[in-house]
Design an enzyme around this catalytic site. Structure first.
Site: not given
Ligand SMILES: [Zn+2]
Length: 428
Positions: A56, A59, A296
């Site tokens: 997750h 970028f 994340d």
């Molecule tokens: Zn996310």
């Protein structure tokens, strides 16, 4: 590539042993006690552990080059011991069509320093074209509630959407916050506590309940991203075996009451909650009730974040600090190495069907070398994300001294040794 051997402390079957890996054509071909090829690397007392897999990351490429691009993001991943990343579809253009996915694949292939997969989003507009997307993506992402640049799927389309993605046999990841609930609690947030109220645990609970109801009988992997509340945790405690659950380092290492609550840098969705929620997540991590730790990684620039709380975007960076923070937590006794490797390496490899995630004959030679005596302090100036800051400033961490991907040395002595484009697409 010719055969070479690496010698060090290998972690296998629950304990460390001195041993050698033989590597040929990017794969581990043998593991023995003594084994010396002409090209032999002895890493001394350092540990040899499987490289991490981050399922997750954001970028931001294409579309938001001031925040990050695939070259800088993948450099940060490599320095953090991550050999493979999976990128979210809320880029610009959004990866919701065959054309956008094809173009993003071409772009990213030229830039990535680590192996990568790309997700396609499932939204109200593309719900009838899931099969076309599946040959190009590693899996699917569904946003049930709004978040930064997100692509929303309406609640009434969830059943059809999950049925469609199930047929592809690929993983579907879900951002579980219910839109209607978020709207009900909507308001001006000036502090982290307001933000918490606006995105209450109830919204996570409703979304998870919906996912459980709409996925009964399905067999393909479903992954609930970044679980943040004890309410959500309780719902998922007993769940079908195809449903996995992830948590982030920021939800594990922070609680709202110990932060400066006016600080927009910690604004993130779902929000950082109470110490009780945080302790529940640690309980889940340590008792096999949570499957994955995912970063994340959601970079925004200092300028974008350093504004009044209500205007600041949500999201924190974290791909480079993910593995090093957990290694430091292990050193302090907060987590066992077995759990850490399951969460960061083995389970992500299993969910994405990758020949990675374990030091084992036949798998990719993706591993890190780490000296457990060299605890470092995290500072933004030593990290590689373009965004230039970290929520973990001052935290203890153990960074790897080397990273190998498919037998190729990618990081050594604070240098990146491969060119952009070295990373290969996986999970197609
Ligand atoms: Zn996310």
């Amino acid at each position: 590539m010719t055969k070479f051997t690496v010698e060090g402390n290998l972690y296998r079957n629950g304990s460390f042993e001195r041993g050698c890996l033989a590597i040929e054509q990017g794969k581990i071909v043998a593991i023995k006690k003594i084994f010396k090829e002409d090209t032999h690397l002895n890493v001394g007392a350092s540990l040899i552990l499987p490289a991490g897999i981050d399922l997750h990351v954001h970028f931001r490429d294409p579309g938001f080059p001031q925040k990050e691009d695939f070259s800088t993001g993948s450099t940060a991943a490599a320095f953090g011991g991550i050999s493979c990343v999976f990128d979210m579809p809320n880029t610009q253009p959004q990866t919701i069509s065959v054309q956008a996915l094809t173009e993003k694949t071409h772009l990213v292939s030229k830039k990535s320093h680590v192996d990568f997969g790309l997700y396609a989003a499932v939204c109200d507009e593309n719900i009838g074209r899931i099969a076309d997307l599946s040959s190009l993506c590693a899996g699917f992402k569904i946003f049930l509630g709004n978040s930064t640049h997100s692509i929303r799927l309406s609640r009434q389309n969830l059943l059809v959407a999950l049925g469609e993605t199930n047929r592809t046999k690929k993983i579907t990841l879900l951002h579980a916050e219910d839109e209607q609930c978020l709207k009900t609690h909507e308001g001006q947030a000036h502090t982290l506590v307001d933000h918490l109220r606006c995105r209450s645990a109830e919204c996570e609970e409703i979304a998870i309940r919906d996912i459980l109801q709409n996925s009964s009988g399905l067999s393909s992997p479903l992954h609930i991203c970044h679980l943040s509340s004890c309410e959500g945790f309780e719902l998922l405690r007993k769940r079908p075996s195809n449903i996995s659950v992830g948590v982030t380092p920021h939800h594990l290492f922070f609680d709202v009451h110990r932060l400066n609550t006016k600080q927009p840098f910690y604004k993130v969705n779902p929000p950082i909650r109470s110490s009780f929620d945080r302790d529940t997540l640690w309980y889940g991590v340590n008792n096999n009730l949570i499957d994955i730790v995912e970063s994340d990684h959601a970079p925004h620039t200092v300028e974008e974040k350093n504004v009044d709380f209500a205007s600041a975007p949500s999201g924190v960076p974290g791909v480079e600090t993910l593995y090093p923070l957990l290694l430091a937590a292990m050193k302090k006794g907060q987590i066992t190495l077995d759990r850490l490797l399951a969460l960061l390496c083995e389970k992500p490899a299993q969910l994405l069907k990758l020949p990675k995630g374990k030091i084992e004959v036949g798998r990719d030679a993706d591993f890190i070398v780490v000296d457990m005596k060299k605890t470092q302090t995290i500072t933004a100036e030593h990290l590689h994300s373009k965004c230039g800051w970290t929520p973990f400033e001052g935290f203890s961490a153990l960074f790897p001294s080397m990273l190998f991907i498919r037998g190729e040395k990618v990081i050594d002595d604070h240098q990146i040794l491969v060119k952009p484009g070295f990373g290969k697409r996986v999970g197609e």
